[in-house]
Write a protein that holds these residues in place. Sequence first.
Motif, PDB file in Angstrom:
ATOM      1  N   HIS A 250      -7.765  -9.331  41.204  1.00 47.00           N
ATOM      2  CA  HIS A 250      -8.385 -10.114  42.280  1.00 47.00           C
ATOM      3  C   HIS A 250      -9.368 -11.137  41.726  1.00 47.00           C
ATOM      4  N   GLY A 252      -8.579 -12.872  39.107  1.00 49.09           N
ATOM      5  CA  GLY A 252      -7.776 -13.898  38.459  1.00 49.09           C
ATOM      6  C   GLY A 252      -6.965 -13.460  37.264  1.00 49.09           C
ATOM      7  N   GLU A 382       2.890 -19.346  37.550  1.00 50.05           N
ATOM      8  CA  GLU A 382       2.026 -18.298  38.112  1.00 50.05           C
ATOM      9  C   GLU A 382       0.565 -18.725  37.990  1.00 50.05           C
ATOM     10  N   ARG A 385      -4.796 -16.717  41.166  1.00 47.09           N
ATOM     11  CA  ARG A 385      -5.075 -16.517  42.590  1.00 47.09           C
ATOM     12  C   ARG A 385      -6.262 -15.569  42.693  1.00 47.09           C
ATOM     13  N   ARG A 386      -7.418 -16.141  42.857  1.00 42.87           N
ATOM     14  CA  ARG A 386      -8.652 -15.355  42.931  1.00 42.87           C
ATOM     15  C   ARG A 386      -9.001 -15.093  44.390  1.00 42.87           C
ATOM     16  N   THR A 387      -8.977 -13.859  44.778  1.00 43.55           N
ATOM     17  CA  THR A 387      -9.387 -13.515  46.140  1.00 43.55           C
ATOM     18  C   THR A 387     -10.717 -12.776  46.151  1.00 43.55           C
ATOM     19  N   HIS A 422     -12.629 -16.242  49.352  1.00 45.30           N
ATOM     20  CA  HIS A 422     -11.252 -16.447  49.795  1.00 45.30           C
ATOM     21  C   HIS A 422     -11.035 -15.696  51.105  1.00 45.30           C
ATOM     22  N   GLU A 424      -8.618 -14.083  52.102  1.00 41.06           N
ATOM     23  CA  GLU A 424      -7.922 -12.820  51.906  1.00 41.06           C
ATOM     24  C   GLU A 424      -8.703 -11.874  51.003  1.00 41.06           C
ATOM     25  N   ARG A 439      -8.828 -20.991  51.331  1.00 38.50           N
ATOM     26  CA  ARG A 439      -7.504 -20.385  51.226  1.00 38.50           C
ATOM     27  C   ARG A 439      -6.557 -21.468  50.767  1.00 38.50           C
ATOM     28  N   GLU A 440      -5.349 -21.086  50.373  1.00 34.25           N
ATOM     29  CA  GLU A 440      -4.366 -22.064  49.936  1.00 34.25           C
ATOM     30  C   GLU A 440      -3.056 -21.826  50.669  1.00 34.25           C
ATOM     31  N   ASP A 498      -9.518 -27.257  39.851  1.00 32.34           N
ATOM     32  CA  ASP A 498      -9.229 -26.481  41.052  1.00 32.34           C
ATOM     33  C   ASP A 498      -9.877 -27.163  42.266  1.00 32.34           C
TER      34      ASP A 498
END
Length: 550
Positions: A250, A252, A382, A385-387, A422, A424, A439-440, A498
Amino acid sequence: MLLVVHNVTSAGRLLDVLPLFHDDFRVQLLATSTGSSAFQSGIRELFAELGLPVLPWEQAVATPVDLAISASFGGDLHLIKGKLCVLSHGVGYTKKLSRPGAGTRSPEPTFGLAPDWLLEDGKVFVDALVLSHPEQLARLERVCPEAAGAAVLAGDPCYDRMLAGRPYRQRYRRALGVRRGQRLVVLNSTWNPEGFFGNGGSEDLLPSLLPRLAAELPADEYRVAAVLHPNIWYGHGPGQIRAWLDRARHNGLVLVDPLSAWRQAILAADIVLGDFGAVSYYSAALDIPVLLAADGQERLDPEAPLADFVRSAPRLDPHAPLREQLERVLAAHRTSPGPAEFVSSAPHESAALLRRSFYTLLGLPEPATPALLEPLVTPPYEPPRRTAPLRVRTWVRGRRIDIERSAEHPYATSGESHLAVHEETRNPGDLAVADVIVREGPQDDPRLGSPADWAAEMLSRYPQCALAAYITGPDTCTAYARQYGPLQLSAGPDADADPAAYASALHAWLNNGGSLPPGGTTLRVRAAGGTHPVTVEFLTSSPHSGAAGP
């Protein structure tokens, strides 16, 4: 010809050499598993992907074959009815390991080079023992001279595939979502209990270190990936590995496929944080800086070049700041010729040497076409995706905003801070205290409405939030600021940072008294060692200056 698989680890080396038999209608390939490894998971799936006839071990040893090839000594290989060739599935023969059930003919035998592994009833049962360097032959002649006649110097096909893949380093980095200015840290562990993923000599090393790496390193400056030995991956199960590393993921961390993509990750790396396994030595041979988290000297043949490398490689202090240690190793790195010299005595030549040996054993003339190995595939894209929530530190100087984002700032002493979360996030309570929500996704996701609709919804739902940002592409996002309404942030493809960092920079600038004119503005966002011009434009015909927001 019979491919003998002990576990997925050894199968990887067999897959390296399999293309040497392509297009030859004279050779029928068969496969079998000895069933002797404690790590049986993944073998059935691998065989299904190969699509070759698979013989049960009992049938395989009862079936005459012209040649059997194994990349391990596991199982009763002496029972095979046919000539036997054994390859190393690592970087030569380096580890001390006793053969189960065979007794001990030599003190602390070296796996693959000692009589314990090479003799059955006092006789050599291997027809060809493939070595990658003469130093292995010298050790073999000292400890098991009876087997020296079976030795074949044929280089290292795994290393040759990596050498051939070096020109594609930037492609592999982009596949992992590494941006310009970022450093890729690849964590690697062998499967022994003393390895990085075991305890590395310290009971709390792994549980504390992996989450710390992903959390402490600035998100815009570092990308973190993990390459775990197949015995770890399949022994515990991919689902268990993902569960153990949930917090790091989570934050990254990306888990790299240990069979098809680990070499590409190593080629993409700026630094490898590893242990005494083969991957650390391959990395050093490719001139990639290596920092050891576990040395495992007691597991290594002290005469092996890998042991010499481990003795001299820099060590990680798990209790000291991680970022400073990584940067110190990167700054001090100098090319060492030793690893590259001893990995292979015949770089770029293993395909030709191995095929010549295989076909000699088969009693067939070689095909007229060149002997070639398979190129490394480009892994799927890939991106990180850091949540997990990010603590964002900013320094605002006019329209220039310096920014540093990480899950933790344990050593920060300056700058202003805000929280970016994020949508999520694992903990919904994080959203209630977030200054920025992100969010993306695609611009036309019917579940969320338009990016501006989603952003307005976030501000309505979370009164504490000052800005919501929907990332719509690699360099763009739609933001909703309470005092201005919907905005478009874009930096152009050359910026390569980013967009979530742009959103945090905009929030910091507005929070420090910045004011948007009707025509928008351009901010200069400094992140990951680069300065990126970020255009901020209104999405409506007139700005909502002074509006309270949704």
